[in-house]
Design a protein around this motif. Structure first.
Motif, mmCIF file in Angstrom:
data_model
loop_
_atom_site.group_PDB
_atom_site.id
_atom_site.type_symbol
_atom_site.label_atom_id
_atom_site.label_comp_id
_atom_site.label_asym_id
_atom_site.label_seq_id
_atom_site.Cartn_x
_atom_site.Cartn_y
_atom_site.Cartn_z
ATOM 1 N N UNK A 356 5.459 5.816 23.406
ATOM 2 C CA UNK A 356 6.033 5.445 22.122
ATOM 3 C C UNK A 356 4.973 4.802 21.249
ATOM 4 N N UNK A 357 5.100 4.983 19.934
ATOM 5 C CA UNK A 357 4.179 4.377 18.963
ATOM 6 C C UNK A 357 5.008 3.620 17.934
ATOM 7 N N UNK A 358 4.656 2.350 17.727
ATOM 8 C CA UNK A 358 5.365 1.551 16.737
ATOM 9 C C UNK A 358 5.212 0.070 17.022
ATOM 10 N N UNK A 359 5.939 -0.752 16.289
ATOM 11 C CA UNK A 359 5.938 -2.185 16.518
ATOM 12 C C UNK A 359 6.626 -2.481 17.848
ATOM 13 N N UNK A 360 6.241 -3.561 18.547
ATOM 14 C CA UNK A 360 6.841 -3.876 19.844
ATOM 15 C C UNK A 360 8.365 -3.952 19.819
ATOM 16 N N UNK A 361 8.921 -4.541 18.737
ATOM 17 C CA UNK A 361 10.378 -4.657 18.671
ATOM 18 C C UNK A 361 11.035 -3.279 18.572
ATOM 19 N N UNK A 381 0.291 -4.058 22.453
ATOM 20 C CA UNK A 381 0.128 -3.855 21.016
ATOM 21 C C UNK A 381 0.680 -5.022 20.197
ATOM 22 N N UNK A 382 1.240 -6.021 20.861
ATOM 23 C CA UNK A 382 1.885 -7.128 20.143
ATOM 24 C C UNK A 382 0.903 -7.850 19.220
ATOM 25 N N UNK A 383 -0.370 -7.924 19.606
ATOM 26 C CA UNK A 383 -1.366 -8.637 18.808
ATOM 27 C C UNK A 383 -1.653 -7.961 17.478
ATOM 28 N N UNK A 384 -1.294 -6.682 17.342
ATOM 29 C CA UNK A 384 -1.593 -5.932 16.120
ATOM 30 C C UNK A 384 -0.477 -6.007 15.083
ATOM 31 N N UNK A 385 0.653 -6.591 15.459
ATOM 32 C CA UNK A 385 1.798 -6.630 14.584
ATOM 33 C C UNK A 385 2.315 -8.042 14.439
ATOM 34 N N UNK A 386 2.838 -8.376 13.269
ATOM 35 C CA UNK A 386 3.440 -9.684 13.066
ATOM 36 C C UNK A 386 4.829 -9.715 13.673
ATOM 37 N N UNK A 387 5.295 -10.871 14.021
ATOM 38 C CA UNK A 387 6.593 -11.015 14.670
ATOM 39 C C UNK A 387 7.722 -10.847 13.650
#
Length: 387
Positions: A356-361, A381-387
């Protein structure tokens, strides 16, 4: 962990976006330069591009982005069962017969006739199955890969595999992942040092879109969606020498409709139309692609600017400030602007083994929808996206 089954990643009845990768079995010389013999097979990249263009005119599959490399190819595809549902039975039949004409004694005579279309339309069970296949990404890839393999093997005077195996597929689950994946695909030649900038990266969707805006056109490879009258086909076969029929068929394949189109007309539009309801299929009626629906809430000018800026960040230690307007675009999608360079240039580290590709959520939500606790690579990948 084994690669997921296709049915676990996407279905022909569900609209989804998938990043697919198909690799050659004998590496670079199959589509590039054979370092052992010095033969240059780079022209095969145009084979692949034209085949993609032809299939985009008959399948209910949008080609969003692509890049043809020396030993593999990337595509981002969106299947469109909603578009296929709008086609008449006759439309479905002629589209299918253009790609899969069936067994013929002479392959060069495989032009669908009005009688062939009527026969398929009358078989409702087969027609329903054909309609599903026309919006199936697996069937699209099959129709792309098989002819290329046959042509290459014929040219090389050999038999056996051309492609390494079944294509790799990654489900793209949100717009942040789609933007990042599209940039990664368009910048593949730059990452591989085959081009210094997107302007020089031929056989990519970004190159086609950029040149189309400068007025570049090409002979259309789209299939002719008009069946031949049965009587005319019979007369032509009876009265024309076989060699002439073969030559005519070969010549017609160069430009089946006799039209010239903008270089990117066969690709899906980049920008979503904000004035159109998202649920509308936006069926394309000019015969070169399945729909007129875009895929990003980003204008081409903004996309091109971000692509060119990212292409210049080949060296990690080079300090270059991302323009504020582009940083806002990334922030709106939940992407950490400070990690954007790493996300694209170190793609394999973050998404190389993920299904899968996308934000962790978004990845977590998709995992739960498919009965899983999580997808592989979700945490990395969590470090590449804001929460």
């Amino acid at each position: 962990m084994p690669r997921p089954q296709r049915c676990e990643q996407f279905e022909s009845s569900e609209i989804c976006i998938v990043h697919v990768v198909q690799r050659c079995v004998r590496r670079a010389f199959l589509a590039g330069v054979d370092h052992a013999t010095g033969n240059d097979y780079s022209f095969r990249k145009e084979w692949i591009r034209r085949r993609m263009e032809a299939l985009a005119s008959v399948f209910a599959v949008d080609v969003l982005s692509y890049a043809v490399m020396s030993n593999h190819m990337h595509q981002i595809l969106r299947n469109r069962p909603d578009v296929c549902a709008q086609w008449s039975d006759q439309d479905v039949a002629i589209r299918w017969l253009r790609v899969f004409p069936g067994r013929r004694l002479e392959e060069h005579l495989a032009e669908p006739t009005e009688n062939d279309v009527k026969t398929l339309v009358a078989d409702k069970v087969l027609l329903a199955e054909v309609r599903k296949r026309l919006s199936d990404i697996s069937w699209f890839m099959r129709a792309l890969a098989e002819p290329i393999a046959r042509m290459a093997n014929h040219q090389d005077e050999c038999t056996g595999r051309f492609w390494e195996g079944r294509f790799k597929a990654q489900r793209i689950v949100d717009e942040a992942g789609l933007l990042a994946c599209s940039m990664y695909v368009d910048l593949n030649p730059v990452r591989a040092a085959m081009a210094e900038s997107p302007e020089e990266a031929e056989h990519t969707s970004a190159y086609d879109r950029a040149n189309a805006r400068r007025g570049a056109v090409l002979p259309s490879a789209a299939f002719d969606l008009k069946p031949i009258p049965t009587n005319e086909a019979g007369r032509k076969i009876r009265e024309t020498p076989v060699d002439q029929l073969r030559d005519d068929r070969k010549e017609k394949r160069k430009n089946p409709t006799g039209r010239r189109i903008r270089r990117d007309d066969w690709l899906s539009p980049l920008t979503l139309d904000s004035d159109t309801l998202s649920s509308e299929p936006q069926v394309h009626t000019d015969g070169v692609r399945s729909s007129d629906k875009g895929f990003l809430n980003v204008a081409w000018k903004e996309y091109w600017e971000l692509l060119r800026w990212t292409a210049k960040q080949s060296t990690k230690c080079v300090e270059s400030v991302l323009p504020q307007s582009l940083a806002k675009t990334l922030a709106a999608l939940g992407i950490d602007a400070s990690m954007w360079r790493d996300l694209i240039w170190e793609w394999q580290r973050y998404f190389g083994k993920s299904a899968c590709v996308g934000r962790p959520v978004s990845i977590k939500q998709h995992a739960e929808q498919t009965g899983r606790h999580h997808h592989r690579g979700q945490a990395s990948v969590a470090c590449c996206f804001s929460s």
